[in-house]
Scaffold this motif. Structure first.
Motif, PDB file in Angstrom:
ATOM      1  N   LEU A  90       0.808  -1.218   0.000  1.00 11.56           N
ATOM      2  CA  LEU A  90       0.000   0.000   0.000  1.00 11.56           C
ATOM      3  C   LEU A  90       0.844   1.272   0.000  1.00 11.56           C
ATOM      4  CD1 LEU A  90      -2.718  -1.081   2.593  1.00 11.56           C
ATOM      5  CD2 LEU A  90      -2.996  -0.905   0.110  1.00 11.56           C
ATOM      6  N   SER A  91       2.147   1.146   0.234  1.00 16.30           N
ATOM      7  CA  SER A  91       3.024   2.310   0.296  1.00 16.30           C
ATOM      8  C   SER A  91       3.395   2.783  -1.098  1.00 16.30           C
ATOM      9  CB  SER A  91       4.306   1.957   1.071  1.00 16.30           C
ATOM     10  OG  SER A  91       5.275   2.976   0.926  1.00 16.30           O
ATOM     11  N   PRO A  92       3.321   4.087  -1.374  1.00 15.36           N
ATOM     12  CA  PRO A  92       3.671   4.586  -2.711  1.00 15.36           C
ATOM     13  C   PRO A  92       5.165   4.523  -3.016  1.00 15.36           C
ATOM     14  CG  PRO A  92       3.224   6.411  -1.232  1.00 15.36           C
ATOM     15  CD  PRO A  92       2.859   5.163  -0.479  1.00 15.36           C
ATOM     16  N   SER A  93       6.008   4.381  -2.003  1.00 18.54           N
ATOM     17  CA  SER A  93       7.455   4.403  -2.229  1.00 18.54           C
ATOM     18  C   SER A  93       8.094   3.028  -2.133  1.00 18.54           C
ATOM     19  CB  SER A  93       8.130   5.344  -1.225  1.00 18.54           C
ATOM     20  OG  SER A  93       7.936   4.891   0.097  1.00 18.54           O
ATOM     21  N   GLN A  94       7.307   1.988  -1.875  1.00 20.86           N
ATOM     22  CA  GLN A  94       7.844   0.640  -1.758  1.00 20.86           C
ATOM     23  C   GLN A  94       7.243  -0.272  -2.821  1.00 20.86           C
ATOM     24  OE1 GLN A  94       6.783   0.087   2.492  1.00 20.86           O
ATOM     25  NE2 GLN A  94       8.976  -0.093   2.898  1.00 20.86           N
ATOM     26  N   ALA A  95       7.877  -1.408  -3.018  1.00 25.32           N
ATOM     27  CA  ALA A  95       7.377  -2.399  -3.974  1.00 25.32           C
ATOM     28  C   ALA A  95       7.504  -3.784  -3.350  1.00 25.32           C
ATOM     29  CB  ALA A  95       8.164  -2.339  -5.280  1.00 25.32           C
ATOM     30  N   VAL A  96       6.571  -4.657  -3.695  1.00 22.10           N
ATOM     31  CA  VAL A  96       6.574  -6.025  -3.205  1.00 22.10           C
ATOM     32  C   VAL A  96       6.941  -6.953  -4.355  1.00 22.10           C
ATOM     33  CG1 VAL A  96       5.200  -7.878  -2.190  1.00 22.10           C
ATOM     34  CG2 VAL A  96       4.867  -5.518  -1.431  1.00 22.10           C
ATOM     35  N   LEU A  97       7.925  -7.829  -4.123  1.00 21.27           N
ATOM     36  CA  LEU A  97       8.417  -8.723  -5.157  1.00 21.27           C
ATOM     37  C   LEU A  97       8.412 -10.155  -4.644  1.00 21.27           C
ATOM     38  CD1 LEU A  97      11.659  -6.708  -6.017  1.00 21.27           C
ATOM     39  CD2 LEU A  97       9.484  -6.558  -7.216  1.00 21.27           C
ATOM     40  N   PRO A  98       8.240 -11.121  -5.527  1.00 24.19           N
ATOM     41  CA  PRO A  98       8.385 -12.519  -5.085  1.00 24.19           C
ATOM     42  C   PRO A  98       9.821 -12.780  -4.671  1.00 24.19           C
ATOM     43  CG  PRO A  98       8.223 -12.400  -7.474  1.00 24.19           C
ATOM     44  CD  PRO A  98       7.915 -11.025  -6.964  1.00 24.19           C
ATOM     45  N   GLU A  99       9.996 -13.634  -3.719  1.00 24.64           N
ATOM     46  CA  GLU A  99      11.317 -13.922  -3.181  1.00 24.64           C
ATOM     47  C   GLU A  99      12.291 -14.365  -4.269  1.00 24.64           C
ATOM     48  OE1 GLU A  99      11.838 -15.781   0.989  1.00 24.64           O
ATOM     49  OE2 GLU A  99      12.050 -17.443  -0.428  1.00 24.64           O
ATOM     50  N   GLU A 100      11.777 -15.086  -5.276  1.00 27.72           N
ATOM     51  CA  GLU A 100      12.635 -15.612  -6.338  1.00 27.72           C
ATOM     52  C   GLU A 100      13.283 -14.515  -7.172  1.00 27.72           C
ATOM     53  OE1 GLU A 100       9.572 -16.508  -5.771  1.00 27.72           O
ATOM     54  OE2 GLU A 100       9.715 -18.589  -5.085  1.00 27.72           O
ATOM     55  N   ALA A 101      12.734 -13.283  -7.103  1.00 24.74           N
ATOM     56  CA  ALA A 101      13.302 -12.194  -7.889  1.00 24.74           C
ATOM     57  C   ALA A 101      14.740 -11.895  -7.488  1.00 24.74           C
ATOM     58  CB  ALA A 101      12.449 -10.935  -7.733  1.00 24.74           C
ATOM     59  N   LEU A 102      15.073 -12.109  -6.226  1.00 31.75           N
ATOM     60  CA  LEU A 102      16.425 -11.855  -5.745  1.00 31.75           C
ATOM     61  C   LEU A 102      17.123 -13.121  -5.270  1.00 31.75           C
ATOM     62  CD1 LEU A 102      18.266  -9.377  -5.365  1.00 31.75           C
ATOM     63  CD2 LEU A 102      17.483  -9.243  -3.002  1.00 31.75           C
ATOM     64  N   PHE A 103      16.341 -14.119  -4.893  1.00 26.14           N
ATOM     65  CA  PHE A 103      16.903 -15.363  -4.360  1.00 26.14           C
ATOM     66  C   PHE A 103      16.372 -16.562  -5.147  1.00 26.14           C
ATOM     67  CE2 PHE A 103      16.703 -12.354  -0.817  1.00 26.14           C
ATOM     68  CZ  PHE A 103      18.007 -12.400  -0.341  1.00 26.14           C
ATOM     69  N   PRO A 104      16.955 -16.843  -6.331  1.00 23.45           N
ATOM     70  CA  PRO A 104      16.518 -18.009  -7.105  1.00 23.45           C
ATOM     71  C   PRO A 104      16.670 -19.280  -6.268  1.00 23.45           C
ATOM     72  CG  PRO A 104      17.961 -16.600  -8.412  1.00 23.45           C
ATOM     73  CD  PRO A 104      18.017 -16.090  -7.013  1.00 23.45           C
TER      74      PRO A 104
END
Length: 352
Positions: A90-104
């Motif tokens: 809900l924050s305009p300055s943050q983003a939510v990513l799946p864990e696999e995006a950084l940790f395959p």
């Protein structure tokens, strides 16, 4: 009747309880937030220059050429709860990513950290090469064998640490030349490779095989070993990855130039850099723009390929975004910013 009411109330309370408890269960997501900024022509936390140059005259100027970062929270060993993730969503300055995006899943945290460190080191080398090229300062490049694949043609014939000096008798002095000359044939063809091993010249004949992408290979990993006429050391602490290459190049150029590149203005930006000065797109631009705006940057340099991200940032409209395709574009933009001449013609990102 009373028993039914009590039963329903208990069921409702249990459902609410499960729901509340579920909000605090760990989930496999990452939260990307605006990270730190580092002025590449400024000082590190210990009071020394972030970019230190030895063996060549160098200068200090006012202004800022800041690299910006993204701070990631979460991960396999430090997972966040669902409530925290939803709050970030809900924050305009943050983003939510799946864990696999950084940790395959097929790589360990240690492997990922090591890869990011290697990328940072490579970006600093590439940035130095690009800056010197832009300034017209010569340096030497060699095609260094960084690895040899098992059960491939080069195994046993070429060793890690060898310098490839020729392909089919034609001199080569870079990774790109080796790849081009080996690739200019059909899998199964022979190729003569000249190598320098500890000062001794050798020539080996190898039969190429087909690589995963269908191109002919001999099974060596080649990197550019660059010999610069000066020592350039960049100190950024534990920051990893390749995305600061552009700002490193500009910072090195500013250090080596008698005249300030910025004229005292504060510039931030992000993008990878190749030795010949090509600027590449990176992720996390939305959060990086917020960091830049918070630190008072007037302009934000970004690769053309990352332009779509600039319209989704909480800082959109708060900072001037300049599109650059290569290092020379950034230098031209800095000249316009410094002199005030041609500001209206600065290349901008266009919405899709």
């Amino acid at each position: 009747m009373l028993r039914r009411v009590i039963t329903l109330f208990a069921a409702f309370a249990l459902l609410v309880g499960f729901g509340v408890a579920g909000m605090y269960l760990p989930v496999p997501y990452l939260v990307a937030s605006p990270g730190i900024t580092l002025n590449t022509i400024g000082e590190d936390p210990d009071g020394g220059p972030i970019i230190r140059i030895d063996g060549e005259d160098h200068y200090e100027h006012d202004g800022g050429l800041s690299m910006v970062t993204v701070q990631y929270s979460g991960g396999p060993s430090t997972r966040m709860d669902l409530f925290t993730v939803l709050s970030a969503w809900l924050s305009p300055s943050q983003a939510v990513l799946p864990e696999e995006a950084l940790f395959p899943p097929d790589r360990t945290v240690e492997e990922i950290s090591e890869a990011q460190s290697v990328q940072m080191n490579d970006s600093q080398t590439n940035a130095t090469a690009a800056a010197l090229t832009q300034l017209g300062i010569d340096y030497d490049t060699r095609a260094l064998v960084a690895g040899v694949g098992e059960d491939l043609p080069a195994a046993g014939a070429i060793k890690e640490g060898d310098i490839i000096t020729s392909v089919d008798g034609d001199p080569v002095d870079s990774k790109e030349e080796v790849v081009e000359k080996v690739g200019d044939r059909t899998p199964g063809d022979d190729v003569e490779v000249g190598v320098d091993r500890d000062g001794t010249e050798e020539t080996v004949t190898l039969t190429t095989v087909e690589g995963d992408d269908g191109t002919p290979i001999i099974g060596v990993l080649v990197s550019n070993d660059m010999d610069f006429p000066m020592d350039v050391e960049i100190s950024v602490g534990d920051v990893g990855g390749p995305s600061a290459g552009l700002m490193f190049s500009l910072g090195i150029m500013d250090r080596l130039s008698q005249e300030s590149l910025t004229g005292g203005h504060r510039i931030a930006g992000t993008g990878t850099i190749t030795p010949d000065g090509e600027v590449g797109a990176v992720s996390g631009v939305e959060q990086k723009m917020v960091s830049a705006a918070r630190e008072g940057a007037e302009y934000f340099f970004v690769a053309a390929g990352a332009c779509p991200q600039t319209f989704d940032s909480a800082a959109t409209g708060e900072i001037e975004v300049v599109k650059v395709g290569e290092l020379g574009d950034a230098v031209d933009a800095l000249d316009a910013i410094r002199t005030g001449d041609g500001l209206d013609a600065l290349p901008r990102c266009e919405p899709n």
